[in-house]
Motif scaffolding. Structure first.
Motif, short mmCIF file in Angstrom:
data_model
loop_
_atom_site.label_atom_id
_atom_site.label_comp_id
_atom_site.label_asym_id
_atom_site.label_seq_id
_atom_site.Cartn_x
_atom_site.Cartn_y
_atom_site.Cartn_z
N SER A 246 0.70 -1.21 -0.05
CA SER A 246 0.00 -0.08 0.06
C SER A 246 0.74 1.25 -0.03
O SER A 246 0.22 2.35 0.16
CB SER A 246 -0.85 0.04 1.17
OG SER A 246 -0.06 0.02 2.31
N GLY A 247 2.19 0.94 -0.20
CA GLY A 247 2.90 2.32 -0.12
C GLY A 247 3.20 2.90 1.18
O GLY A 247 3.63 4.27 1.18
N ARG A 248 2.98 2.30 2.43
CA ARG A 248 3.39 2.97 3.52
C ARG A 248 4.65 2.57 3.80
O ARG A 248 5.20 1.31 3.52
CB ARG A 248 2.21 2.72 4.62
CG ARG A 248 0.86 3.05 4.18
CD ARG A 248 -0.14 2.80 5.20
NE ARG A 248 -0.56 1.05 4.86
CZ ARG A 248 -0.96 0.41 6.02
NH1 ARG A 248 -0.94 0.39 7.08
NH2 ARG A 248 -0.95 -1.05 5.40
N PRO A 249 5.26 3.26 4.77
CA PRO A 249 4.68 4.32 5.70
C PRO A 249 4.68 5.67 4.75
O PRO A 249 5.68 5.76 3.76
CB PRO A 249 5.73 4.48 6.80
CG PRO A 249 7.05 3.93 6.22
CD PRO A 249 6.80 2.85 5.32
N TYR A 250 4.09 6.61 5.12
CA TYR A 250 4.08 7.84 4.67
C TYR A 250 5.20 8.91 5.02
O TYR A 250 5.48 8.71 6.20
CB TYR A 250 2.64 8.47 4.53
CG TYR A 250 1.54 8.24 3.38
CD1 TYR A 250 1.57 6.75 2.81
CD2 TYR A 250 0.68 8.95 3.02
CE1 TYR A 250 0.51 6.54 2.10
CE2 TYR A 250 -0.26 8.67 2.09
CZ TYR A 250 -0.25 7.29 1.73
OH TYR A 250 -1.15 6.86 0.72
N SER A 251 5.63 9.99 4.74
CA SER A 251 6.50 10.73 5.06
C SER A 251 5.68 11.99 5.86
O SER A 251 4.78 12.58 4.90
CB SER A 251 7.33 11.66 4.19
OG SER A 251 8.18 10.58 3.39
N GLY A 252 5.80 12.56 6.88
CA GLY A 252 5.21 13.67 7.40
C GLY A 252 5.92 14.77 7.42
O GLY A 252 7.16 15.04 7.06
N ARG A 253 5.01 15.70 6.79
CA ARG A 253 5.48 16.98 6.25
C ARG A 253 4.28 18.18 6.52
O ARG A 253 3.16 18.02 6.11
CB ARG A 253 5.65 17.28 4.56
CG ARG A 253 6.63 16.18 4.13
CD ARG A 253 7.96 16.67 4.26
NE ARG A 253 8.80 16.00 3.73
CZ ARG A 253 9.61 15.03 3.92
NH1 ARG A 253 9.14 14.37 5.15
NH2 ARG A 253 10.56 14.43 3.34
N TYR A 254 4.70 18.97 7.55
CA TYR A 254 3.67 19.86 8.06
C TYR A 254 4.41 21.26 8.39
O TYR A 254 5.38 21.45 8.94
CB TYR A 254 3.06 19.17 9.57
CG TYR A 254 2.09 20.35 10.15
CD1 TYR A 254 0.94 20.32 9.18
CD2 TYR A 254 2.34 21.25 11.00
CE1 TYR A 254 -0.33 21.23 9.86
CE2 TYR A 254 1.24 22.15 11.43
CZ TYR A 254 -0.17 22.17 10.86
OH TYR A 254 -1.03 22.82 11.41
N ILE A 255 4.06 22.09 7.32
CA ILE A 255 4.60 23.55 7.41
C ILE A 255 3.88 24.63 8.44
O ILE A 255 4.48 25.33 8.99
CB ILE A 255 4.43 24.15 6.14
CG1 ILE A 255 5.37 23.14 4.89
CG2 ILE A 255 5.25 25.55 5.95
CD1 ILE A 255 5.46 23.73 3.86
N GLY A 256 2.57 24.26 8.47
CA GLY A 256 1.73 25.24 9.46
C GLY A 256 1.20 26.48 8.76
O GLY A 256 0.79 27.17 9.22
N SER A 257 1.30 26.39 7.47
CA SER A 257 0.47 27.29 6.53
C SER A 257 -0.35 26.35 5.55
O SER A 257 0.18 25.73 4.72
CB SER A 257 1.74 28.10 5.80
OG SER A 257 1.15 29.10 4.64
N LEU A 258 -1.44 26.76 5.63
CA LEU A 258 -2.52 25.74 4.82
C LEU A 258 -2.02 25.87 3.30
O LEU A 258 -2.02 24.96 2.77
CB LEU A 258 -4.06 26.25 4.89
CG LEU A 258 -5.02 25.69 4.17
CD1 LEU A 258 -5.05 23.95 4.18
CD2 LEU A 258 -6.37 26.14 4.26
N VAL A 259 -2.01 27.10 2.81
CA VAL A 259 -1.39 27.26 1.59
C VAL A 259 -0.29 26.61 0.89
O VAL A 259 -0.31 25.82 0.11
CB VAL A 259 -1.55 28.72 1.17
CG1 VAL A 259 -0.70 28.98 -0.31
CG2 VAL A 259 -2.72 29.74 0.88
N ALA A 260 0.90 26.60 1.99
CA ALA A 260 2.06 25.94 1.44
C ALA A 260 1.87 24.44 1.67
O ALA A 260 2.31 23.67 0.84
CB ALA A 260 3.13 26.53 2.58
#
Length: 346
Positions: A246-260
């Motif tokens: 299923s292609g896991r694990p996923y990578s976590g990416r969180y900028i904290g700006s919705l647009v970005a």
């Protein structure tokens, strides 16, 4: 058009400016009077002005807090206030707009009657999403949504703004990053335009954007994990598990700006979540200023958006600053998340 001609000799000339693209779309609608084109052109102008200030933010007295709190209960950044004023002033004399609503303003701003020719549209906008990140030079953005008024005449009513997302005729965002891009849809696919600062024009750089059906990135504020409900916790745990099929694990990416975060996932695939939790059962993102326009864009690009139980675009708004849980991104990823939210997952 002179600027477009001047750009012909540059190495990054794309051949299609945003203004030309809008005008060519307008030709597909016999009887159009140019009011919509004028409106989007003014949004583009506002984006250029905001971009100029963002790019020199460290050099002028525009960083930091104003000392005030907005209707959302958030401390107002100087740049928020500036961007809100720029958007309002760019739109209140177009003749095509009857009223405006902004995340930064408590009430609707009704355009004075002498500046309304047709007044067919109302505009909702988040003037500067993620502005708290400007102090550390992280990408931020502006989001807009355009609706046609319910009534053809008479004073603007709150109901003109309280329309479900499916009623939007245009939505878009501008991302101020390593380059400045404007991405928008009118219901005929999604196109992205990159600002060439040497000539001051947006050129078509990402035609017919399609989000991958499944990604490998998840975006969520894991600092809130102690407040999540069980279904959210189980879904994020699922994404982190090893499973090659299923292609896991996923990578976590969180900028904290919705647009970005949204822009990255739109181009590369993935899922963004801001669910309801114990502290904020209705989530924190605003239906009219953020969730509806982003949902319109992602659906036109082949993705999906949900609050975990309902399609975002079908939610009937009840108030101007309504918040909803938000799950948006690649359609198969969103479908997986909904399965966890609705049944507890597995």
């Amino acid at each position: 058009m002179q600027q477009e001609a001047a750009a012909v000799g540059t190495t990054n000339f794309k051949g299609m400016t945003l203004e030309r693209h809008i005008r060519e779309e307008e030709r597909n609608h016999p009887g159009a009077r140019g009011l919509f084109t004028r409106l989007v052109t003014q949004i583009t102008l506002a984006a250029k002005i905001i971009n100029a200030e963002v790019n020199k933010a460290g050099l002028v007295d525009i960083l930091g807090l104003t000392g005030e709190v907005n209707v959302q209960g958030e401390e107002v950044q100087k740049l928020d206030e500036y961007a809100n004023d720029v958007m309002r002033k760019a739109l209140d004399h177009t003749g095509s707009v009857a009223a405006l609503a902004s995340e930064e303003m408590e009430d609707v701003y009704v355009i004075p009657g002498e500046y309304i020719e047709g007044g067919e549209y109302v505009v909702l906008y988040d003037p500067l999403d993620g502005s708290s990140n400007i102090d550390v030079n992280v990408s931020i953005g502006s989001i807009f949504s355009i609706l046609r008024r319910k009534g053809e005449s008479g004073p603007t009513e709150l109901d003109d703004f309280l329309q479900p997302g499916v009623s939007q005729i245009c939505a878009g965002y501008v991302i101020y990053g390593s380059s400045t891009m404007l991405v928008y849809t009118t219901g005929n696919g999604v196109d992205g335009f990159t600002l060439d600062p040497s000539v001051g024009e947006f050129f078509l750089s990402h035609p017919d954007i399609q989000i991958p059906e499944r990604g490998k990135i998840y975006s969520i504020n894991e600092g809130n994990s102690s407040k999540w409900d069980e279904s959210t916790s189980r879904y994020i745990t699922y994404l982190k598990e090893e499973d090659a099929e299923s292609g896991r694990p996923y990578s976590g990416r969180y900028i904290g700006s919705l647009v970005a975060d949204f822009h990255r996932n739109l181009l590369k695939g993935g899922i963004f979540l801001y669910p309801g939790d114990k502290k904020n059962p209705s989530g924190k993102l605003r239906l009219l200023y953020e969730c509806n326009p982003m949902s319109f864009i992602v659906e036109q690009a082949g993705g999906a958006a949900s609050d975990g139980h309902r399609r975002i675009m079908e939610i009937q708004p009840e108030k101007l600053h309504q918040r909803v849980p938000f799950i948006v991104g690649s359609k198969h990823d969103v479908a997986d998340a909904i399965r966890f939210m609705s049944r507890g997952g597995n």
